[in-house]
Design a protein around this motif. Structure first.
Motif, mmCIF file in Angstrom:
data_model
loop_
_atom_site.group_PDB
_atom_site.id
_atom_site.type_symbol
_atom_site.label_atom_id
_atom_site.label_comp_id
_atom_site.label_asym_id
_atom_site.label_seq_id
_atom_site.Cartn_x
_atom_site.Cartn_y
_atom_site.Cartn_z
ATOM 1 N N UNK A 294 0.828 -1.209 0.000
ATOM 2 C CA UNK A 294 0.000 0.000 0.000
ATOM 3 C C UNK A 294 0.863 1.259 0.000
ATOM 4 N N UNK A 295 1.933 1.262 0.807
ATOM 5 C CA UNK A 295 2.803 2.429 0.905
ATOM 6 C C UNK A 295 3.515 2.709 -0.418
ATOM 7 N N UNK A 296 4.061 1.636 -1.034
ATOM 8 C CA UNK A 296 4.768 1.810 -2.299
ATOM 9 C C UNK A 296 3.831 2.257 -3.409
ATOM 10 N N UNK A 297 2.630 1.669 -3.423
ATOM 11 C CA UNK A 297 1.647 2.035 -4.437
ATOM 12 C C UNK A 297 1.229 3.494 -4.286
ATOM 13 N N UNK A 298 1.026 3.917 -3.040
ATOM 14 C CA UNK A 298 0.637 5.307 -2.798
ATOM 15 C C UNK A 298 1.754 6.274 -3.184
ATOM 16 N N UNK A 299 2.995 5.870 -2.901
ATOM 17 C CA UNK A 299 4.132 6.700 -3.251
ATOM 18 C C UNK A 299 4.219 6.903 -4.762
ATOM 19 N N UNK A 300 4.061 5.810 -5.519
ATOM 20 C CA UNK A 300 4.114 5.909 -6.974
ATOM 21 C C UNK A 300 2.971 6.747 -7.525
ATOM 22 N N UNK A 301 1.782 6.598 -6.918
ATOM 23 C CA UNK A 301 0.636 7.413 -7.347
ATOM 24 C C UNK A 301 0.873 8.894 -7.101
ATOM 25 N N UNK A 302 1.429 9.205 -5.935
ATOM 26 C CA UNK A 302 1.693 10.604 -5.604
ATOM 27 C C UNK A 302 2.731 11.207 -6.555
#
Length: 391
Positions: free
Chosen positions: A18-26
């Protein structure tokens, strides 16, 4: 992919995913905002350029009306010799020179010459870029500078220099390009050595200007005798006796400098002008950078004196028609036109820079998007493999 074991089974670490996915989205969202920022800047620049084009066109129309009226009025009182035409004709006679070739191109192709890479950065030849009040001054200034400098080509930027002459990998001149190529195309030998001034590379005058002077003359300190008076016969400085077209008074360079404080200041510096040789000789202790006298005396700044009879210089500065001061509103229009054109050039540079930045950000966005998709695919694949092993 980070994994952890729970009860003997392997599951993706949900928090890390979740953290990595959110980082890439941001990061994608941030790049998207940057793309929009540069696109908005380009739209703004286009709007500003359209407005400037309209203003420039209107100014050109207004000036055209004035000059047409002035020419019609002046035609009734023309002097016997059109000195500007004569100067150009004398340059054209020197077919073996680069200056003669440049003016042949300008005359033959007219406005089209300004679109040629060879000539679009060329302002002209030294002899054509200024005027003086009378033929005597014209002769003196031209003799002082010498024929080689009078025939020197003047470019706005270094880009003009590179267009006039190109080199191969060994540093040798490419004979079939630039000026050399043009000479060969008309079955003539290349001109050999010739001078070219690059305005943007000249160190400009950095002092003050004469207040409220339409010609933007330089506020140079006059020579002073011990009693505070100027030496007898002192008339002024040569650099301030050059009359400039109003379009050359300012904004010739990217930093806003005109021909007087760049080209002509470098050519004449603080060259003093006196009435007679005797006046000049008496003032020698107060002359630092050369002097000339109206009766033909010439002294260089290094103590070099020109003796003997005067030469009849063919290539010389044109004589001013006497209309040295245009109506104030016309002067202001020409000043604003030059300023507007200069600002437009800056906007064009800003647009190119924004386009480059936009392209760079778009490439980053595409790469980041592919990385995000790859991450999601790998996560889904790992999860599928774990579920298959469990079943």
């Amino acid at each position: 992919m980070s994994l952890k074991e729970v009860g003997g089974s392997e599951f993706p670490d949900v928090d890390i995913v979740r953290s990595q996915s959110q980082k890439l989205q941001e990061e994608l969202e941030m790049l998207g905002l940057k793309i929009k920022h540069h696109e908005d800047n380009l739209k703004f620049l286009k709007t500003e350029m359209d407005k400037m084009d309209e203003s420039i066109l209107q100014m050109q129309v207004d000036l055209g009306k004035h000059h047409s009226s002035a020419r019609a009025q002046e035609n009734n009182n023309l002097s016997p010799i059109d000195t500007e035409r004569q100067t150009i004709e004398n340059i054209l006679k020197r077919e073996e020179t680069a200056a003669g070739l440049i003016y042949r191109i300008k005359l033959r192709y007219g406005q089209q010459a300004s679109a040629s890479p060879l000539t679009n950065d060329v302002l002209g030849v030294v002899a054509t870029l200024g005027k003086v009040n009378d033929d005597n001054l014209s002769q003196l200034f031209s003799e002082y500078l010498g024929l080689e400098i009078m025939l020197a080509i003047v470019c706005k930027t270094y880009q003009g220099i590179t267009a006039l002459e190109k080199y191969d990998k060994e540093g040798m001149i490419e004979k079939r390009s630039g000026v050399n190529g043009l000479f060969l195309s008309i079955a003539k030998q290349p001109p050999g050595r010739y001078l070219v001034f690059c305005i943007e590379n000249l160190r400009p005058y950095t002092g003050e200007f004469v207040a409220d002077d339409p010609q933007k003359r330089l506020a140079l300190l006059k020579p002073r005798l011990p009693n505070g008076e100027t030496p007898p016969g002192f008339i002024g400085f040569a650099v301030n006796m050059i009359y400039l077209d109003h379009l050359h008074l300012s904004c010739v360079t990217a930093s806003g400098h005109g021909l007087r404080e760049t080209l002509f200041y470098n050519l004449f510096s603080r060259l003093q002008v006196y009435k007679t040789r005797l006046d000049m000789q008496h003032a020698i202790p107060y002359i630092n950078e050369g002097a000339i006298s109206l009766d033909g005396g010439i002294m260089k700044s290094n103590g070099l004196f020109y003796l003997g009879g005067r030469k009849n210089t063919e290539v010389k500065f044109p004589v001013s028609s006497g209309i040295s001061r245009l109506p104030a509103d016309v002067v202001e229009i020409e000043k604003q036109l030059k300023l507007m054109t200069w600002k437009k050039e800056r906007l064009i540079e800003d647009r190119k820079r924004e386009e480059t930045l936009l392209n760079d950000v778009k490439k980053l966005f595409i790469n980041q998007k592919e990385e995000y998709k790859k991450y999601l695919r790998e996560t889904a694949l790992n999860l599928k493999q774990v579920l298959e092993r469990r079943s």
